[in-house]
Scaffold this motif. Structure first.
Motif, PDB file in Angstrom:
ATOM      1  N   ASP A   1       1.299  -1.048  -0.164  1.00 48.33           N
ATOM      2  CA  ASP A   1       0.173  -0.296  -0.061  1.00 48.33           C
ATOM      3  C   ASP A   1       0.554   0.826  -0.257  1.00 48.33           C
ATOM      4  OD1 ASP A   1      -1.716   1.809   0.920  1.00 48.33           O
ATOM      5  OD2 ASP A   1      -2.448   1.394   2.154  1.00 48.33           O
TER       6      ASP A   1
ATOM      7  N   ARG B   1       1.238   3.882   2.171  1.00 47.93           N
ATOM      8  CA  ARG B   1       1.922   3.869   3.642  1.00 47.93           C
ATOM      9  C   ARG B   1       3.465   3.986   3.935  1.00 47.93           C
ATOM     10  NH1 ARG B   1      -2.382   0.984   7.107  1.00 47.93           N
ATOM     11  NH2 ARG B   1      -3.902   0.707   6.076  1.00 47.93           N
TER      12      ARG B   1
ATOM     13  N   SER C   1       2.666  -1.742   5.276  1.00 44.82           N
ATOM     14  CA  SER C   1       2.745  -2.025   4.156  1.00 44.82           C
ATOM     15  C   SER C   1       2.348  -3.279   3.301  1.00 44.82           C
ATOM     16  CB  SER C   1       3.213  -0.831   2.479  1.00 44.82           C
ATOM     17  OG  SER C   1       4.368  -0.943   2.849  1.00 44.82           O
TER      18      SER C   1
END
Length: 259
Positions: free
Chosen positions: A169, A172, A239
């Motif tokens: 992700d 992040r 993440s």
């Protein structure tokens, strides 16, 4: 001084300002080799959706990477890829070029819980059948797909054999080298009241190595220019385990290790 060590201390100096010296290895990772490094050529993605394909180019031998570059659109058409790629698609392209690898994931198929997620909502319906079919046929085609949640130690241990393509992700992640997302991520850490997690933004990167002394992991980012990025092990864990990733990671094998 080798290139990777130019970044040593970045994490310690910029994310842990209380002590600018490189930290000792985390106590939970005592048996790992302290430093692993792989030289990886950089390829920048062409579009907003092809970060995974750019990562595949990075880990392929140079001749095969050029073939993928030259025949990009025809290969995508052959593979049934329109304007979105899932991790299993990357495995099929790696198989196309006979590059040994192993894929670890939490879900053997398209995770139905992602149907309503903003990141997946526009592509899920068109991709679901292809993704599920590819998972179902993977074993018969000789692809090594494992349903498993790896620990951080498990990920780092496997990085000794070669680089890896990881789904994270990216909302992040803040790289202190290229400053991407740094302000927003650091601001969230300073607030006394935790804020809701930002909207998921899936992105593939190539893990190139790590240094336990500075608690850093090095990677290539296909969305950035030609340099090595760095993040802390803690940021990497957050993440890669975020909702939307399924903890997907592809380990590339038979690569020379530099330490």
């Amino acid at each position: 001084m080798r290139r990777e060590f130019a970044y040593r201390g970045v994490i310690a100096n910029k994310e842990n300002r209380r002590d600018t010296r490189a930290s000792p290895p985390p106590p939970s990772l005592p048996m790992l080799r302290r430093t692993v490094w792989h030289e990886v050529r950089h390829h920048r993605q062409r579009y907003a959706w092809d970060c995974g394909l750019a990562c595949v180019q990075m880990v392929l031998p140079e001749q095969h990477a050029r073939q993928l570059e030259t025949n990009f659109h025809s290969i995508c058409q052959d593979e049934g890829i329109a304007k979105s790629t899932w991790t299993i698609d990357l495995c099929y392209i790696l198989r196309r070029f006979a590059l040994p690898h192993a894929f670890y994931t939490l879900t053997l198929g398209a995770h139905t819980g992602y149907k309503q997620a903003a990141f997946y909502s526009s592509i899920f319906a068109s991709d679901e059948d292809r993704v599920n079919r590819r998972f179902a046929e993977a074993e018969a085609l000789g692809l090594r797909v494992r349903r498993s949640s790896l620990t951080l130690a498990g990920v780092l241990a496997r990085l000794r054999r070669g680089p890896a393509i990881a789904l994270i992700d990216s909302s992040r992640v803040a790289c202190p080298v290229c400053k991407r997302n740094r302000l927003s991520v650091e601001l969230r850490k300073c607030l006394p009241i935790p804020l809701p997690a930002p909207a998921y933004l899936g992105h593939f990167i190539v893990l190139c190595g790590y240094d336990l002394r500075s608690r850093a992991i090095y990677y290539r980012n296909p969305a950035r220019h030609d340099h090595y990025c760095v993040m802390s092990l803690e940021t990497f864990e957050e993440s890669r385990r975020a909702f939307g990733t399924d903890e997907d990671i592809i380990f590339i094998e038979n690569s020379k290790v530099t330490s």
